[in-house]
Design a protein around this motif. Structure first.
Motif, PDB file in Angstrom:
ATOM      1  N   ASP A 112      49.401  27.651  39.982  1.00 11.91           N
ATOM      2  CA  ASP A 112      48.766  26.320  39.397  1.00 11.91           C
ATOM      3  C   ASP A 112      48.787  26.229  37.774  1.00 11.91           C
ATOM      4  O   ASP A 112      48.464  25.035  37.354  1.00 11.91           O
ATOM      5  N   ARG A 170      52.146  40.565  38.867  1.00 18.39           N
ATOM      6  CA  ARG A 170      51.562  39.395  38.808  1.00 18.39           C
ATOM      7  C   ARG A 170      52.146  38.361  39.653  1.00 18.39           C
ATOM      8  O   ARG A 170      51.628  37.370  40.378  1.00 18.39           O
ATOM      9  N   LYS A 183      47.998  35.672  46.999  1.00 13.59           N
ATOM     10  CA  LYS A 183      47.130  34.703  46.731  1.00 13.59           C
ATOM     11  C   LYS A 183      47.404  33.449  47.724  1.00 13.59           C
ATOM     12  O   LYS A 183      46.318  32.780  48.228  1.00 13.59           O
ATOM     13  N   THR A 208      38.810  45.327  36.375  1.00 14.87           N
ATOM     14  CA  THR A 208      37.598  45.246  37.431  1.00 14.87           C
ATOM     15  C   THR A 208      37.325  46.741  37.872  1.00 14.87           C
ATOM     16  O   THR A 208      36.205  47.338  38.018  1.00 14.87           O
ATOM     17  N   ARG A 211      39.156  30.254  47.141  1.00 19.03           N
ATOM     18  CA  ARG A 211      40.458  29.860  47.527  1.00 19.03           C
ATOM     19  C   ARG A 211      41.644  29.405  46.872  1.00 19.03           C
ATOM     20  O   ARG A 211      42.793  29.712  46.935  1.00 19.03           O
ATOM     21  N   THR A 212      41.340  29.035  45.622  1.00 19.56           N
ATOM     22  CA  THR A 212      42.145  28.288  44.979  1.00 19.56           C
ATOM     23  C   THR A 212      42.578  28.914  43.492  1.00 19.56           C
ATOM     24  O   THR A 212      43.514  28.632  42.769  1.00 19.56           O
ATOM     25  N   GLY A 213      41.592  30.083  42.975  1.00 15.91           N
ATOM     26  CA  GLY A 213      41.812  30.444  41.622  1.00 15.91           C
ATOM     27  C   GLY A 213      41.371  29.450  40.578  1.00 15.91           C
ATOM     28  O   GLY A 213      40.759  28.308  41.009  1.00 15.91           O
ATOM     29  N   ASP A 237      42.422  28.170  38.092  1.00 13.52           N
ATOM     30  CA  ASP A 237      43.272  26.824  37.687  1.00 13.52           C
ATOM     31  C   ASP A 237      43.531  26.027  38.880  1.00 13.52           C
ATOM     32  O   ASP A 237      43.647  24.651  38.562  1.00 13.52           O
ATOM     33  N   GLY A 238      43.753  26.705  40.023  1.00 17.20           N
ATOM     34  CA  GLY A 238      43.822  25.623  41.242  1.00 17.20           C
ATOM     35  C   GLY A 238      42.618  24.951  41.458  1.00 17.20           C
ATOM     36  O   GLY A 238      42.457  23.909  42.323  1.00 17.20           O
ATOM     37  N   ARG A 244      39.406  37.983  46.162  1.00 23.38           N
ATOM     38  CA  ARG A 244      40.101  36.955  45.831  1.00 23.38           C
ATOM     39  C   ARG A 244      39.492  36.613  44.335  1.00 23.38           C
ATOM     40  O   ARG A 244      40.260  36.517  43.346  1.00 23.38           O
ATOM     41  N   MET A 288      37.890  38.715  42.553  1.00 23.97           N
ATOM     42  CA  MET A 288      38.188  40.178  41.653  1.00 23.97           C
ATOM     43  C   MET A 288      39.757  39.907  41.066  1.00 23.97           C
ATOM     44  O   MET A 288      39.914  40.456  40.078  1.00 23.97           O
ATOM     45  N   ASN A 289      40.523  39.631  42.440  1.00 21.90           N
ATOM     46  CA  ASN A 289      41.945  39.406  41.817  1.00 21.90           C
ATOM     47  C   ASN A 289      42.035  38.457  40.627  1.00 21.90           C
ATOM     48  O   ASN A 289      42.613  38.491  39.652  1.00 21.90           O
ATOM     49  N   GLU A 290      41.249  37.261  40.773  1.00 20.76           N
ATOM     50  CA  GLU A 290      41.372  36.271  39.843  1.00 20.76           C
ATOM     51  C   GLU A 290      40.854  36.847  38.430  1.00 20.76           C
ATOM     52  O   GLU A 290      41.524  36.393  37.490  1.00 20.76           O
ATOM     53  N   GLU A 291      39.921  37.423  38.665  1.00 23.29           N
ATOM     54  CA  GLU A 291      39.428  38.195  37.098  1.00 23.29           C
ATOM     55  C   GLU A 291      40.451  39.147  36.524  1.00 23.29           C
ATOM     56  O   GLU A 291      40.798  38.982  35.286  1.00 23.29           O
ATOM     57  N   ASN A 292      41.018  39.730  37.362  1.00 31.89           N
ATOM     58  CA  ASN A 292      42.253  40.611  36.755  1.00 31.89           C
ATOM     59  C   ASN A 292      43.246  39.898  36.504  1.00 31.89           C
ATOM     60  O   ASN A 292      44.034  40.059  35.376  1.00 31.89           O
ATOM     61  N   LYS A 293      43.626  38.900  37.029  1.00 27.47           N
ATOM     62  CA  LYS A 293      44.679  37.813  36.691  1.00 27.47           C
ATOM     63  C   LYS A 293      44.503  37.368  35.295  1.00 27.47           C
ATOM     64  O   LYS A 293      45.251  37.091  34.427  1.00 27.47           O
TER      65      LYS A 293
END
Lengths: 230, 230
Positions: free
Chosen positions: A29, A106, A113, A175, B25-27, B29-30, B106, B108-113
């Motif tokens: 996205d 990534r 995701k 994290t 759900r979407t991160g 950006d999404g 999800r 936490m993953n977003e945060e790491n991303k």
DNA sequence: AGCCTTGTTAACTATTCAGTTAACTGTCAT
DNA sequence: ATGACAGTTAACTGAATAGTTAACAAGGCT
């Protein structure tokens, strides 16, 4: 205008490389088709010409990434050595491979995701077997024969164990650092962690072949050098 | 129009809840600000009124998620039991907590991303300590005193080990399934995996207190029931 | 020579999106 | 009562975005 480049394959390749970067950096996205075009120094329509859509380009990038990972893992041949050493090398190799290829982490995260929605679109990826699991089977078998590993070890379980421990450390660095208040980026921390992973995996593989105590002693002799533990 | 709702705090809360869903759900950006507004059944400007920006809303959602996780982990009190049982329960609890809260994974993953960029913006999150590590310390100490665990175990290492093994299984389900050609979603697979994680962690904690063999036997007695292994 | 196919560009379009504005409405302190 | 303030809405704005179009350029085939 519309000058013809010497080599269309190279153009396609360049787009793909830049797309991998962009998708890895920002996710599906967050990725911008225009940015990929600009960086590839071709007009945007080229991406659509070669890959049909943003999704098509993403799937192509994923496929390429999986191929690269497979090739990288194929190059590994720890098979010659003694099983305990081999397993330790395999752990190190796995960690290094992930560490040196952050784009792969990534992209895989992105794929998870999206709940595997892109994987479903690519038979190519689904057919790409993972040579690492085979290598593990090989080492486990060797270890079993030599009496250092327990029998009936499942290579998939060993794979999941060691890859979880390597992957998560790198993938969830931020994290984890928050949760623990520790720096995980330093070479020293990483080294200690890899040793820990090796210890754990070997402990699991050697545990409880009740008649023999020899293998365990062997593992522990190596452990002694490493276990100041992160 | 512009009718006044009975309770502004409740409005804010509703927005936050829906934002957590959307971001998970979407991160980042999404996620769509309009969608959050629509689902919260308030006008979009309310989000900006309460949270200032999309980023502000995301940080608030992250903070809330961390608070929920901490509260959930606080509720855990396995502290009473014998150390081996306690550790096994802690592993189960950790897995279940993650399993029952996919939004947390999800986010936490977003945060790491995002390379921790939002964590840096929230002192609140950075100050949220993780009670799980304390619980582990407590169990380790108990185990050490009772002579079932080795001395000098680092709770952070134990934490990272068990949480990596639990988290990765859930977070990377899709790519793991591809790599292994196995179904990881079934209750049976999950149960087997949790038992495996318990075994591994206990193996690590009990290994090589060279004078005593008793603890190891205890672990293995439990292992016997579980080790058909994934 | 002429034309079909493949590769390429620049400009365009329609939509979607984060964020803004202006106006309005109850409530509460004075 | 009244007016400042907190809470709320609908409509608007401007930029960014994925995808499209039309035209064109170079080889190769006949």
């Amino acid at each position: 205008m519309a000058r013809r480049s010497s080599d269309p394959a190279r153009v396609r390749e360049k787009i793909l490389k830049l797309a991998m970067e962009e998708f890895a950096r920002t996710g599906f996205d967050g990725a911008r088709v225009d940015r990929i075009a600009e960086r590839s120094k071709v007009s945007k329509n080229m991406l659509y010409y070669y890959f049909k859509s943003k999704e098509g380009l993403f799937v192509a990038a994923l496929e390429r990434m999986y191929e690269e990972v497979r090739d990288q893992q194929r190059e590994l041949s720890v098979r010659a050595h003694d099983p305990i050493l081999a397993m330790r090398q395999l752990v190190e190799h796995t960690f290094q491979a992930l560490e040196s290829n952050p784009n792969a982490i990534r992209l895989m995260n992105e794929e998870n995701k999206q709940r595997g929605r892109f994987l479903r679109k690519s038979k190519r990826i689904r057919d790409l077997y993972n040579p690492l699991v085979e290598t593990i089977s090989f080492i486990l078998e060797r270890g079993r024969v030599e009496g250092v590993f327990r029998p009936a070890l499942d290579s998939a379980v060993v794979y999941m164990t060691l890859s979880s421990l390597c992957y998560h450390y790198l993938s969830n660095r931020y994290t984890l650092e928050i949760a623990l208040g520790k720096d995980l980026a330093s070479a020293a921390s990483r080294k200690t962690w890899v040793e820990h992973v090796g210890n754990i995996v070997l402990l699991y593989c050697t545990a409880e072949v009740p008649s023999t105590t020899a293998p365990k002693t062997a593992v522990m002799r190596q452990r002694a050098t490493s276990d100041a533990d992160a």
